[in-house]
Design an enzyme around this catalytic site. Structure first.
Site, PDB file in Angstrom:
ATOM      1  N   HIS A 324      42.103  36.749  12.776  1.00  0.00           N
ATOM      2  CA  HIS A 324      41.377  38.008  12.878  1.00  0.00           C
ATOM      3  C   HIS A 324      41.735  38.990  11.768  1.00  0.00           C
ATOM      4  O   HIS A 324      40.897  39.774  11.333  1.00  0.00           O
ATOM      5  CB  HIS A 324      41.630  38.658  14.239  1.00  0.00           C
ATOM      6  CG  HIS A 324      40.847  38.024  15.336  1.00  0.00           C
ATOM      7  ND1 HIS A 324      41.333  36.981  16.083  1.00  0.00           N
ATOM      8  CD2 HIS A 324      39.600  38.271  15.807  1.00  0.00           C
ATOM      9  CE1 HIS A 324      40.419  36.622  16.968  1.00  0.00           C
ATOM     10  NE2 HIS A 324      39.358  37.377  16.825  1.00  0.00           N
ATOM     11  N   GLY A 325      42.991  38.972  11.343  1.00  0.00           N
ATOM     12  CA  GLY A 325      43.356  39.916  10.291  1.00  0.00           C
ATOM     13  C   GLY A 325      44.777  39.697   9.835  1.00  0.00           C
ATOM     14  O   GLY A 325      45.601  39.189  10.588  1.00  0.00           O
TER      15      GLY A 325
END
Lengths: 479, 331
Positions: A324-325
């Site tokens: 996701h990040g």
């Protein structure tokens, strides 16, 4: 190009009209060209990164198909490593380097930090995973390699799902580009109604919720108690409406052209536990991780029984978090989810013994509520800018329970709150009653006037109650 | 084929429906006075001795009725809070096109006003009900905004109300019938009303740091100032440019202030026979008790600024009386 922009309002009808006007053999080049234009609306030069991924995996798949035994595996590994290397350089290099630097400082090492000043190509994680899925499926023998380079490029770049999924499998998508799709009013109207539902969720709900959430989460420590709790609940709905709204628009846009993409959401807030939640939320990613990460881990360590499953779950969710990040907040988000599912797995027998005899009608609502709370808790880490901020926000939730506080006009206007409090339950109710395409399911097989009246009402609601002031980007675009 | 025709019929009906909605919204919005621009649009065939134009630093900081009493003149406040100079130009244009006249116009000029972006969404929505029937609104917005967007505002039915539905949406329409918000506009602006929040002498930011560098001057702002002056010249109005005080005399913080004065403001003043006066040196500029925030003086600061304005201009002779060094008085 944003789906909720003026450009897309022109782009989509033009591409769709041309798609049906040109003969079948020109359709894939048209879609490929349209997808290039769509992608190049951000940073044009980044199309080269996409081209590199496509080239590597296209040839790797052909070589995998030709090879046998060890050579086959080598080609697969080369393909995976080079595709993941691109992802690493653009998304994770600075994060990795920051952490090495922090460790070096701690241990008093002499480490010269290098910072890459590169903007993250939009949707990089999505098309990287879609591309990987193709080579793995070819390797496993579930998919024949695509000989037509253009059609393979279109498989990676198909504009409705290029920047935020659903992450498609080659078995579901590739053959559809070869098939000739005929114009059908039923199919077009179903697609358009699905897009409208997506726009409703994005513009009316997600973008309005983002105002409240931003005011609270961007200033941790400023608000407390019920305001932060409400903002966290709002963010949970925001991310659902933002991402599932995007998916609905993507599915609808593809459906208008006769192409069926996989369903990405299935009423996740009706889940009774976190495991079920991940089978209903971002299904294409969850199933990707299940097929390509979790299953191979469990298969490799199967002699360890339950330990293999728990390890598999933890590793899978840690990777999912970092997918996701590039940040510790996302690692924590993955870790908390992994921990939740692992605990669910470990305590399964005990819970069955303890609660097994309670009627489902009684226990299910409690489970749904508890699961929702857990999901909200995990999203604190997802939304906060740092671990420190998330700790401040979590501790802020513990005090200050003045009921007037959330209705402070500096956070949101009364109109915003009224729209949120009416539209969110309405959205949940409609998805329960009419599944994933409510506008269409309400009026299908009804007289034409009812169908158009539904469209007018839908448009009227979106136009009047949508948050249009700034075209908000989709949250998942940055992944 | 039959199905295609029916679909086509409904597509056309949808366009007609949105065209109808657009007309209904326009009619209801124009009928009421919930925004100052809409209120202003209804002022016709009036003659004034003086008018004040600018943004919130006029709208909330000048007591027009006191000026009227002290000068024994008839005045009007046509300032619009949060507006940029292009929007002020549009207001003034509307004012003149409605056959109103004014002898002296006070144009508030400062780094905030002149530093605003021309393509800001903040205030532009209040001009959109006029975009179809006032060509100048369409042209000016077209020059400063994304042209496709302005085109859609004018030609795509209901698009303007969709784009700004939080300001021109169902709440505004509901308000028109239920009147839960009263129109606050009077010819003396709104200095006694909601704009002045710290009437209890409570300065929220008395120790604001003095680091803000306000603006990089873009030529476009001065083009609009020039357009305002030209409009006034054409309508026989004498222009007085002035700058009300900032807390701690912030106008001086702007490093290129002197260059701005010499390169832009003085030449424009000379060309159009206008005068410029700065009130930045007023004593109250150093006292936080007279400020709502660093931009706006409060209820207690108002009489001082009003008093300074009264003593600084002789409206019978249309001149500024020279007191301050930062002043270009008409000779």
């Amino acid at each position: 190009m944003l789906f909720n922009s003026l450009n897309f309002l022109l782009f989509f009808p033009v591409v769709t009209a041309l798609y049906y006007l040109v003969p079948h053999r020109f359709r894939w080049p048209l879609l490929l060209l349209a997808s290039c234009i769509f992608y190049m609306a951000y940073i044009p030069i980044y199309i080269l990164i996409l081209a590199a991924t496509i080239l590597i995996d296209y040839f790797a798949a052909l070589l995998i198909d030709k090879s046998e035994g060890r050579a086959k595996k080598i080609w697969l590994n080369i393909s995976i490593l080079s595709t993941v290397a691109i992802l690493f350089v653009f998304k994770y290099f600075n994060f990795f380097n920051d952490n090495i630097d922090a460790i070096a400082k701690l241990l008093d090492w002499n480490y010269s930090k290098v910072i890459l000043r590169l903007a993250l190509p939009i949707g990089l994680s999505f098309h990287t995973f879609q591309s990987l899925s193709y080579v793995i499926e070819v390797y496993r023998g579930n998919q024949k390699p695509e000989r037509n380079f253009g059609i393979y490029a279109l498989y990676v770049m198909f504009y409705p799902q290029l920047v935020a999924g659903p992450i498609e499998r080659p078995q579901n998508l590739l053959w559809q580009f070869h098939k000739e799709h005929t114009f059908s009013i039923q199919q077009v109207s179903s697609g358009l109604f699905r897009m409208m539902w997506g726009f409703f969720k994005k513009i009316v709900i997600a973008d309005r919720l983002s105002i409240y959430v931003g005011m609270v989460y961007d200033h941790p420590g400023k608000d407390n108690g019920i305001t932060v709790i409400l903002a966290t609940i709002f963010f949970t709905f925001q991310i659902y409406c933002d991402f599932s709204g995007y998916s609905d628009i993507a599915l609808g846009a593809a459906e208008v052209m006769g192409i069926k993409l996989m369903r990405n959401f299935n009423r996740p807030f009706a889940s009774k536990n976190i495991s079920e939640f991940w089978q209903r939320f971002h299904i294409s990613l969850s199933s990707w991780f299940y097929d390509y990460i979790f299953n191979p881990i469990v298969a490799a360590w199967r002699r360890w029984d339950s330990v293999a499953i728990v390890l598999g779950l933890m590793i899978t969710f840690l990777i999912s978090g970092i997918w996701h990040g590039a940040g510790w907040t996302f690692v924590t988000y993955g870790f908390v989810n992994g921990l939740g599912i692992s605990l669910l797995f470990i305590t399964a027998r005990f819970r069955k013994k303890l609660f097994g005899k309670i009627p489902a009608k009684l226990i299910n609502p409690v489970n749904i509520l508890l699961n929702f709370e857990f999901v909200c808790f995990t999203y604190v880490f997802f939304r906060a800018k740092s671990i420190h901020d998330s700790m401040i926000l979590l501790s802020s939730m513990m005090h200050g329970f003045n009921l007037k506080m959330p209705f402070n006009s500096q956070i949101a206007t009364i109109e915003d709150l009224v729209i949120i409090l009416v539209m969110v339950p309405l959205m949940l109710l409609f998805e329960k009653l009419y599944d994933d395409n409510p506008f269409f399911n309400i009026c299908k097989e009804k007289p034409l006037i009812i169908q158009w009246a539904t469209a007018w009402i839908g448009l009227f609601i979106i136009f009047n109650f949508g948050a249009f002031t700034d075209a908000h980007s989709f949250i998942y675009f940055k992944f | 084929m039959n199905k295609l025709f029916r679909t086509l019929f409904f597509v056309i009906l949808t366009v007609v429906l949105f065209y109808g909605l657009d007309s209904v919204y326009t009619y209801i919005i124009k009928r009421d006075n919930f925004d100052k621009v809409w209120w202003m649009a209804k002022i016709e065939n009036k003659n004034y001795d003086f008018a004040l134009i600018g943004a919130s630093r006029v709208y909330a900081m000048v007591q027009t009725d006191t000026l009227e009493n002290r000068w024994h003149k008839k005045g009007i406040d046509i300032a619009l809070d949060g507006s940029n100079i292009m929007e002020q130009y549009l207001i003034l244009k509307k004012f003149y096109s409605n056959h109103n006249t004014v002898k002296d116009l006070f144009v508030e000029l400062d780094v905030i006003n002149m530093g605003y972006k021309m393509n800001s969404d903040f205030r532009v929505w209040c001009f959109l009900p006029f975009i179809k029937d006032d060509e100048s609104v369409y042209l000016e917005l077209g020059e400063n905004f994304d042209q496709r967007r302005v085109f859609c505002w004018k030609y795509v039915p209901f698009y303007r109300y969709v784009d700004f539905n939080s300001k021109l949406g169902p709440i505004t329409i509901l308000n028109a019938f239920m009147k839960f918000q009263k129109p606050p506009y009077t010819k003396t602006g709104d200095w006694q009303g909601k704009m002045l929040r710290s009437i209890n002498n409570e300065n929220k930011n008395p120790d604001l740091p003095k680091k803000t560098a306000f603006m990089i001057v873009a030529k476009v702002q001065y083009d609009y100032l020039e357009k305002i002056m030209k409009l006034c010249d054409d309508n026989g109005t004498k222009v007085h440019l002035y700058t009300p005080p900032f807390y701690y005399n912030r106008f001086k913080v702007c490093r290129n202030f002197n260059e701005i004065l010499h390169d832009y403001i003085y030449p424009i003043c000379t060309k159009h026979h206008a005068d410029y006066r700065s009130f930045c040196e007023m004593d109250i500029a150093h006292n936080p008790a007279y400020f709502e925030d660093y931009l706006h003086i409060n209820y207690f600061g108002l009489p001082f600024l009003t008093d300074s304005l009264v003593h600084s201009y002789n409206l019978d002779k249309h001149i500024a009386i020279n007191h301050y060094p930062d002043t270009l008085a008409a000779k």
